[in-house]
Motif scaffolding. Structure first.
Motif, PDB file in Angstrom:
ATOM      1  N   ASP A  84      11.502  19.438 -51.885  1.00  0.00           N
ATOM      2  CA  ASP A  84      10.848  18.974 -50.667  1.00  0.00           C
ATOM      3  C   ASP A  84       9.402  18.545 -50.961  1.00  0.00           C
ATOM      4  OD1 ASP A  84      10.349  18.487 -47.969  1.00  0.00           O
ATOM      5  OD2 ASP A  84       9.642  20.525 -47.633  1.00  0.00           O
ATOM      6  N   ALA A  85       9.070  17.319 -50.545  1.00  0.00           N
ATOM      7  CA  ALA A  85       7.721  16.794 -50.798  1.00  0.00           C
ATOM      8  C   ALA A  85       6.663  17.626 -50.082  1.00  0.00           C
ATOM      9  CB  ALA A  85       7.640  15.334 -50.352  1.00  0.00           C
ATOM     10  N   ASN A  86       6.974  18.066 -48.846  1.00  0.00           N
ATOM     11  CA  ASN A  86       6.017  18.888 -48.106  1.00  0.00           C
ATOM     12  C   ASN A  86       5.747  20.206 -48.815  1.00  0.00           C
ATOM     13  OD1 ASN A  86       5.698  17.030 -46.010  1.00  0.00           O
ATOM     14  ND2 ASN A  86       7.474  17.825 -44.896  1.00  0.00           N
ATOM     15  N   ALA A  87       6.796  20.769 -49.431  1.00  0.00           N
ATOM     16  CA  ALA A  87       6.616  22.003 -50.204  1.00  0.00           C
ATOM     17  C   ALA A  87       5.703  21.752 -51.399  1.00  0.00           C
ATOM     18  CB  ALA A  87       7.970  22.540 -50.674  1.00  0.00           C
ATOM     19  N   GLY A  88       5.835  20.571 -52.016  1.00  0.00           N
ATOM     20  CA  GLY A  88       4.980  20.213 -53.142  1.00  0.00           C
ATOM     21  C   GLY A  88       3.525  20.091 -52.723  1.00  0.00           C
TER      22      GLY A  88
END
Length: 330
Positions: free
Chosen positions: A291-295
């Motif tokens: 997940d990009a948001n997690a990154g």
């Protein structure tokens, strides 16, 4: 005057690099989920990360002391730790100026010549760059299919700052700089001016310290401390993963990948790795189809906690340095 202008330009360059990479990371990204993720961070692991960060600094101080001893100086461990914390504190705001600050502060609190401590810092950086380079090559070799995109994204990011000619011009400029430096040093040695002789003596002392740092007598102790430092950094990144619910299930191998790929961001001249580390970590999460948001959340959390921890520990180092220098004057 010229040195002040160079320092200002260098700092501005670092800020611009960080700002560009931060823009590339956050551009057109929804930040609502990111703040929600950060709000749910586990405070126990946040506290644990500060303890681990202090361990990293302490191990670095012991290793730096070992390199200084190779040059014949015998500073106390607490004095070396104070100067190292002060240096990293300054590095949080300016690109690499902290290396000079920790050497000058060590001269004041332990009478270690700046040339000697500077040579030991150069040796220390040489070893760390070697490990970082080997780690990056190894990770890319193991995960080449996933990480190829990071190379393309990095080239695209840097080209926004310098343009594609940067990749051809930089190696040529580095070679010219080395050649001009060697030629100038050879001519300077023949000068009879006192200030020139002092400068040449400083450079010779620094390179002698560097040579002694690279030709270690206490190899086993140095290698052990270096391994412990990098193991502690892996554990620190794993603790950062455990801080967030979205990343708490990721493996310790992923923490190793984060350490070396994120290290690319720390290697660039951005104060505190701000912007550059966020960019590389986001590209890493995307490469692993996470997940990009997690990154983004992980990048903000890990960089933020490192920054805050360095400020707190560096502030403590500054306080100790202030007390020590005051006592020395009295």
């Amino acid at each position: 005057m010229i040195n002040n202008i160079k320092s200002i330009l260098k700092n501005l360059s670092g800020l611009i690099i960080g700002a560009v990479f931060l823009y590339l990371t956050l551009h057109e990204k929804p930040l609502g989920p990111v703040w929600e993720s950060l709000a749910g961070a586990d405070y126990f692991f946040i506290f644990l990360s500060f303890l681990c960060l202090f361990l990293v600094f302490y191990l670095r101080a012991l290793r730096w002391k070992l390199l200084i001893e190779e040059a014949g100086e015998t500073p106390k461990s607490d004095k070396v730790l104070t100067s190292l914390l002060l240096g990293y504190f300054v590095n949080s705001f300016t690109p690499k100026l902290g290396e000079i600050i920790r050497c000058t502060s060590l001269q004041k609190n332990s009478n270690v010549p700046v040339a000697v401590s500077m040579g030991s810092v150069m040796a220390e950086r040489a070893y760390d760059l070697l490990i970082l380079g080997l780690g990056i090559v190894s990770i890319f070799f193991i995960e080449v299919d996933r990480l190829q995109g990071i190379i393309d994204s990095t080239i695209g990011g840097i080209s926004h700052i310098y343009g594609y000619r940067y990749f051809y011009v930089l190696p040529i400029l580095l070679i010219l700089f080395v050649v001009l430096f060697l030629v100038s040093l050879k001519k300077l040695k023949k000068s009879e001016k006192p200030i020139i002789k002092k400068l040449v003596g400083f450079l010779q002392s620094m390179f002698e310290s560097l040579k002694q740092g690279l030709l270690l007598k206490k190899r086993f102790k140095f290698i052990l401390l270096t391994l412990l430092i990098w193991m502690a950094l892996v554990i620190l990144n794993y603790i950062y993963l455990l801080c967030l619910p979205e990343t708490s299930e990721y493996s310790i191998f992923f923490a190793v990948v984060i350490l070396f790929i994120g290290g690319l961001g720390w290697a660039l001249p951005s104060p505190g790795g701000i912007g550059t580390t966020h960019f590389f970590l986001l590209q890493l999460f995307l490469a692993y189809q996470l997940d990009a948001n997690a990154g983004i959340s992980f990048g903000i959390l890990s960089n933020g906690l490192t920054f805050i921890g360095t400020l707190v520990l560096g502030g403590y180092g500054y306080f100790r340095y202030w007390v020590e220098t005051k006592q020395k004057k009295n």
